[in-house]
Motif scaffolding. Structure first.
Motif, PDB file in Angstrom:
ATOM      1  N   ILE A 200      -0.195  11.008   2.550  1.00  0.00           N
ATOM      2  CA  ILE A 200      -1.554  11.498   2.295  1.00  0.00           C
ATOM      3  C   ILE A 200      -1.926  11.258   0.841  1.00  0.00           C
ATOM      4  N   GLY A 201      -3.119  10.746   0.625  1.00  0.00           N
ATOM      5  CA  GLY A 201      -3.609  10.549  -0.730  1.00  0.00           C
ATOM      6  C   GLY A 201      -4.640   9.440  -0.797  1.00  0.00           C
ATOM      7  N   LYS A 202      -5.621   9.617  -1.696  1.00  0.00           N
ATOM      8  CA  LYS A 202      -6.671   8.621  -1.903  1.00  0.00           C
ATOM      9  C   LYS A 202      -6.643   8.062  -3.323  1.00  0.00           C
ATOM     10  N   SER A 203      -5.697   8.515  -4.126  1.00  0.00           N
ATOM     11  CA  SER A 203      -5.626   8.072  -5.517  1.00  0.00           C
ATOM     12  C   SER A 203      -5.265   6.591  -5.588  1.00  0.00           C
ATOM     13  N   SER A 204      -5.542   5.991  -6.752  1.00  0.00           N
ATOM     14  CA  SER A 204      -5.215   4.568  -6.931  1.00  0.00           C
ATOM     15  C   SER A 204      -3.717   4.345  -6.844  1.00  0.00           C
ATOM     16  N   GLU A 205      -2.928   5.349  -7.299  1.00  0.00           N
ATOM     17  CA  GLU A 205      -1.473   5.230  -7.226  1.00  0.00           C
ATOM     18  C   GLU A 205      -1.000   5.156  -5.776  1.00  0.00           C
ATOM     19  N   MET A 206      -1.599   5.945  -4.907  1.00  0.00           N
ATOM     20  CA  MET A 206      -1.184   5.941  -3.497  1.00  0.00           C
ATOM     21  C   MET A 206      -1.728   4.730  -2.761  1.00  0.00           C
ATOM     22  N   LYS A 207      -2.914   4.269  -3.142  1.00  0.00           N
ATOM     23  CA  LYS A 207      -3.438   3.053  -2.513  1.00  0.00           C
ATOM     24  C   LYS A 207      -2.530   1.862  -2.803  1.00  0.00           C
ATOM     25  N   GLU A 208      -1.972   1.851  -4.010  1.00  0.00           N
ATOM     26  CA  GLU A 208      -1.026   0.788  -4.349  1.00  0.00           C
ATOM     27  C   GLU A 208       0.228   0.885  -3.485  1.00  0.00           C
ATOM     28  N   VAL A 209       0.682   2.120  -3.231  1.00  0.00           N
ATOM     29  CA  VAL A 209       1.844   2.317  -2.350  1.00  0.00           C
ATOM     30  C   VAL A 209       1.529   1.824  -0.941  1.00  0.00           C
ATOM     31  N   GLY A 230      11.292  14.763  -4.289  1.00  0.00           N
ATOM     32  CA  GLY A 230      10.122  15.447  -3.753  1.00  0.00           C
ATOM     33  C   GLY A 230       8.861  14.630  -3.716  1.00  0.00           C
ATOM     34  N   THR A 231       8.936  13.333  -4.040  1.00  0.00           N
ATOM     35  CA  THR A 231       7.717  12.512  -4.055  1.00  0.00           C
ATOM     36  C   THR A 231       7.421  11.854  -2.713  1.00  0.00           C
ATOM     37  N   GLY A 232       8.347  11.961  -1.756  1.00  0.00           N
ATOM     38  CA  GLY A 232       8.082  11.410  -0.423  1.00  0.00           C
ATOM     39  C   GLY A 232       8.700  10.050  -0.177  1.00  0.00           C
ATOM     40  N   LYS A 233       9.860   9.791  -0.763  1.00  0.00           N
ATOM     41  CA  LYS A 233      10.501   8.481  -0.586  1.00  0.00           C
ATOM     42  C   LYS A 233      10.896   8.232   0.864  1.00  0.00           C
ATOM     43  N   GLU A 234      11.348   9.290   1.549  1.00  0.00           N
ATOM     44  CA  GLU A 234      11.723   9.131   2.956  1.00  0.00           C
ATOM     45  C   GLU A 234      10.504   8.806   3.819  1.00  0.00           C
ATOM     46  N   LEU A 235       9.364   9.411   3.508  1.00  0.00           N
ATOM     47  CA  LEU A 235       8.140   9.123   4.262  1.00  0.00           C
ATOM     48  C   LEU A 235       7.698   7.673   4.057  1.00  0.00           C
ATOM     49  N   ILE A 236       7.890   7.164   2.843  1.00  0.00           N
ATOM     50  CA  ILE A 236       7.561   5.763   2.576  1.00  0.00           C
ATOM     51  C   ILE A 236       8.455   4.850   3.396  1.00  0.00           C
ATOM     52  N   ALA A 237       9.764   5.164   3.420  1.00  0.00           N
ATOM     53  CA  ALA A 237      10.705   4.361   4.204  1.00  0.00           C
ATOM     54  C   ALA A 237      10.344   4.399   5.688  1.00  0.00           C
ATOM     55  N   ASP A 238      10.002   5.584   6.168  1.00  0.00           N
ATOM     56  CA  ASP A 238       9.609   5.738   7.570  1.00  0.00           C
ATOM     57  C   ASP A 238       8.354   4.930   7.880  1.00  0.00           C
ATOM     58  N   SER A 239       7.398   4.913   6.959  1.00  0.00           N
ATOM     59  CA  SER A 239       6.162   4.163   7.164  1.00  0.00           C
ATOM     60  C   SER A 239       6.418   2.661   7.182  1.00  0.00           C
ATOM     61  N   ILE A 240       7.330   2.190   6.319  1.00  0.00           N
ATOM     62  CA  ILE A 240       7.687   0.769   6.323  1.00  0.00           C
ATOM     63  C   ILE A 240       8.265   0.395   7.680  1.00  0.00           C
ATOM     64  N   PHE A 363      12.743  -5.898  -3.261  1.00  0.00           N
ATOM     65  CA  PHE A 363      11.338  -5.459  -3.287  1.00  0.00           C
ATOM     66  C   PHE A 363      11.311  -4.022  -3.797  1.00  0.00           C
ATOM     67  N   PRO A 364      11.113  -3.818  -5.101  1.00  0.00           N
ATOM     68  CA  PRO A 364      11.063  -2.454  -5.649  1.00  0.00           C
ATOM     69  C   PRO A 364       9.738  -1.771  -5.323  1.00  0.00           C
ATOM     70  N   LEU A 365       9.825  -0.473  -5.054  1.00  0.00           N
ATOM     71  CA  LEU A 365       8.617   0.292  -4.728  1.00  0.00           C
ATOM     72  C   LEU A 365       8.743   1.672  -5.377  1.00  0.00           C
ATOM     73  N   LEU A 366       7.798   1.997  -6.231  1.00  0.00           N
ATOM     74  CA  LEU A 366       7.829   3.275  -6.949  1.00  0.00           C
ATOM     75  C   LEU A 366       7.019   4.326  -6.207  1.00  0.00           C
ATOM     76  N   SER A 367       7.660   5.465  -5.927  1.00  0.00           N
ATOM     77  CA  SER A 367       6.957   6.609  -5.340  1.00  0.00           C
ATOM     78  C   SER A 367       6.415   7.464  -6.480  1.00  0.00           C
ATOM     79  N   PRO A 368       5.084   7.553  -6.640  1.00  0.00           N
ATOM     80  CA  PRO A 368       4.515   8.185  -7.840  1.00  0.00           C
ATOM     81  C   PRO A 368       4.715   9.697  -7.894  1.00  0.00           C
TER      82      PRO A 368
END
Length: 512
Positions: A200-209, A230-240, A363-368
C-alpha cells in the motif's frame, strides 16, 4: 627470447587461473584479465571494446588509463578509425608511431604525451565463430622502436581466451538495456496504489518499488531486497512471485535468522534416512519444496559463513545434495533474498562471502523506510483501522485530525510493522467511532510532548480543537448542529471557535 616466452607463459597461466574461478562475475573476470595485461607489459592505456550489432556501434567496456568522460567519447562505427577497421575487417592492426598514423582518430580525446614518449598502438579482434564481437587495444611506450611481436601474440592469445566471456558480457548488457527500456515504458504506464492488494502506498518511493516489482517479475533473475526491519520486504518478495510466471508454483519462505545453525543445512537441502540421529526417514528440504516456484530467504545476512558455500553452489549449478546423500538433485527455483544488514560491511569483516553477494545482488531492490514516505502514513493507518475494526467488530470509521498529526510527526523506527501494531492497539482502546490522539501508544504521545506540546493550557486547547473540528466535519460546518453533538450551546461553541482560530466555513462541503 626465453625471457619473453617465460613472461608470456606466466601471463597466460595467470589468466587461465582466473578463468578457473567461475564464481567471478563476467565484468570482474574481464577486468582482472585486463589488469594482468597492463601489469605484464609497459602499457600506458588500453581498452576492451564491444561491438553491439543492434546499434551497429563499438563501445568501450573495460579500460585502463582513461577517464570516464574519455570512455564515453570512445564510440566507433565499423570501419571508423583503427578500432572500427579491425571490427569490420577482422584483421589486427599495429601502429609503430601513432603520431604518423592518419587512421588513428583518438576519438576519446585522451592526452597522449607524444613529445616525451613514442607511443605504439596494437588493436586485435575478439572473434567467436568467425564473427568479430569486440577488440583489445593498447598504447605501449616504445621509444626505441622495438618489435612488438611478443605483445601482439600475447594479446591475440588473450582475445581467444576471453571470447566467451565477452559474448556473455554482450548478452548481459543486452538484457540490462532491455530491462531499462521496459522500465521506461512502465514509468509512463504505471499508476497504481498496490501490487496484488498487499503493498500500500502512493508515494514516489513506493511507485518506484512497484515499477521494479513488475520489471523483475518478468524474468527469473535473483533479487536481493534490502531495507530496515518492518518495511515489508516479505510482501515485496510475495508480490514478485505472484506477478511472475512462477505464480502457480510454491512460494517457500525461510527465515534464516530463526533457524539454529545446526539445522539450517538440513532445512534448506533436506536429508537422507540415517543421516544423523533421529533421521528415521528421508525429508525434502526447502529448495526441493520450492521446485517450480520461488524460495524467499529472509535475513540472509545471518547465514553462517561456513554454510554460504552450499547456497553459492545452488545458485551456480541449480542443484542440491541432501545431508547424508551423494545424489545430485536438480532444482528449478527462483531465489529472492532479503536482509536489513549491510552485506558489504559484512564482506569487509569476512562474515559474508563476496562471490555469494554478487550472485544474490543481480537485481537489488530497496524497501523504503516509512519516515521517507510520510505521505503514505495516513493511507496505511486507514487500511489498518479498517482491518482491525472489522476483526474487533467495532464501527470505527475514521481518525481524528490531531491523531493524524501525531502519526505523521512520529519517526517510526519500526516502520510499517510498528504502525500496524499502533493502529491495532488504538482500535482496542477506542470505545467511540473515531480514533483520537489519546488512543495512540504512549511512545507517540511522548514524542509529541518532546516536540514542544507540553503545557496544560496547550494540551487542553489541542483536545478541544480536535473535538470541535471533528464535530464540524460531521455536521458540514453547521455550528448549531455541532453544538448539539458536543452537548453545549451555540454561543459557547462560537466562543471556542473564535478563541481557537477555527474557520467553520472550511467544513462546508457545498461552499467549496
Amino acid at each position: 627470447m626465453d625471457l619473453i616466452n617465460d613472461r608470456q607463459s606466466g601471463l597466460l597461466e595467470k589468466i587461465g587461473r582466473i578463468f578457473i574461478d567461475d564464481s567471478a562475475e563476467i565484468n570482474l573476470l574481464m577486468s582482472n584479465v585486463f589488469n594482468l595485461i597492463v601489469t605484464y607489459y609497459n602499457i600506458e592505456r588500453g581498452m576492451i571494446s564491444i561491438y553491439h550489432k543492434e546499434e551497429d556501434e563499438i563501445f568501450v567496456d573495460i579500460h585502463h588509463g582513461y577517464s570516464e568522460e574519455e570512455v564515453n567519447k570512445g564510440i566507433y562505427k565499423p570501419g571508423e578509425g583503427i578500432i572500427g577497421t579491425v571490427v569490420k575487417t577482422g584483421n589486427p592492426y599495429i601502429v609503430m608511431d601513432i603520431l604518423n598514423e592518419p587512421k588513428f582518430l583518438n576519438r576519446t580525446g585522451a592526452n597522449r604525451n607524444t613529445t616525451a614518449n613514442k607511443i605504439s598502438f596494437i588493436c586485435v579482434p575478439i572473434k567467436l565463430n568467425s564473427s568479430v564481437i569486440g577488440t583489445i587495444s593498447v598504447d605501449i611506450i616504445n621509444n626505441y622502436g622495438r618489435d612488438l611481436a611478443d605483445e601482439y601474440h600475447a594479446l591475440t592469445t588473450v582475445s581467444i581466451m576471453i571470447a566467451q566471456a565477452v559474448k556473455g558480457r554482450i548478452d548481459t548488457i543486452a538484457r540490462e538495456r532491455t530491462l531499462k527500456e521496459e522500465n521506461e515504458l512502465l514509468r509512463k504506464k504505471i499508476s497504481m496504489t498496490s501490487i496484488q492488494g498487499k503493498l500500500i502506498g502512493k508515494s514516489s518511493e513506493m511507485k518506484e518499488v512497484y515499477e521494479k516489482i513488475i520489471l523483475v517479475s518478468g524474468s527469473d533473475v535473483t533479487v536481493l531486497i534490502t531495507g530496515e526491519s518492518g518495511t515489508g520486504k516479505e510482501l515485496i518478495a510475495d508480490s514478485i512471485h505472484r506477478n511472475s510466471k512462477r505464480s502457480a508454483g510454491p512460494f517457500v519462505k525461510v527465515n534464516v535468522a530463526a533457524l539454529p545453525k545446526s539445522l539450517i543445512e538440513a532445512e534448506l537441502f533436506g536429508y537422507e534416512k540415517g543421516a544423523f540421529t533421529g533421521a528415521d526417514k528421508m525429508k525434502k528440504g526447502r529448495f526441493e519444496l520450492a521446485h517450480g516456484g520461488t524460495i524467499f530467504l529472509d535475513e540472509i545476512g545471518d547465514l553462517d559463513i561456513s554454510l554460504q558455500v552450499h547456497l553459492l553452489r545452488v545458485l551456480q549449478e541449480k542443484t542440491i545434495e541432501r545431508v547424508g546423500g551423494s545424489e545430485t538433485i536438480p532444482v528449478d527455483v527462483r531465489v529472492i533474498a532479503a536482509t536489513h544488514q549491510n552485506l558489504e560491511e559484512k564482506i569487509k569483516k569476512n562474515e559474508f562471502r563476496e562471490d555469494l553477494y554478487y550472485r544474490l545482488n543481480v537485481f537489488p531492490l530497496l524497501s523504503p523506510k516509512l519516515r521517507d514516505r510520510k505521505s503514505d502514513i495516513v493511507l496505511l493507518a486507514d487500511h489498518f483501522l479498517e482491518l482491525y475494526s472489522a476483526k474487533a467488530e467495532k464501527n470505527i470509521n475514521r481518525i481524528s485530525t490531531d491523531a493524524i498529526d501525531l502519526l505523521v510527526a512520529y519517526h517510526w523506527p519500526g516502520n510499517v510493522r510498528e504502525l500496524e501494531n499502533c493502529m491495532e492497539r488504538a482500535v482496542i482502546m477506542c470505545s467511540e467511532d473515531v480514533i483520537r490522539n489519546y488512543h495512540l501508544p504512549p511512545s507517540l504521545q511522548i514524542f509529541h510532548e518532546n516536540s514542544g506540546h507540553g503545557t496544560l493550557e496547550e494540551r487542553t486547547d489541542m483536545f478541544e480543537r480536535e473535538l470541535i473540528i471533528d464535530a464540524l466535519k460531521i455536521t458540514n460546518g453547521n455550528i448549531s448542529n455541532a453544538a448539539i453533538k458536543l452537548g453545549t450551546t451555540k454561543r459557547i461553541l462560537g466562543y471556542k471557535i473564535d478563541k481557537l482560530g477555527i474557520d467553520y466555513r472550511t467544513f462546508r462541503v457545498g461552499d467549496k
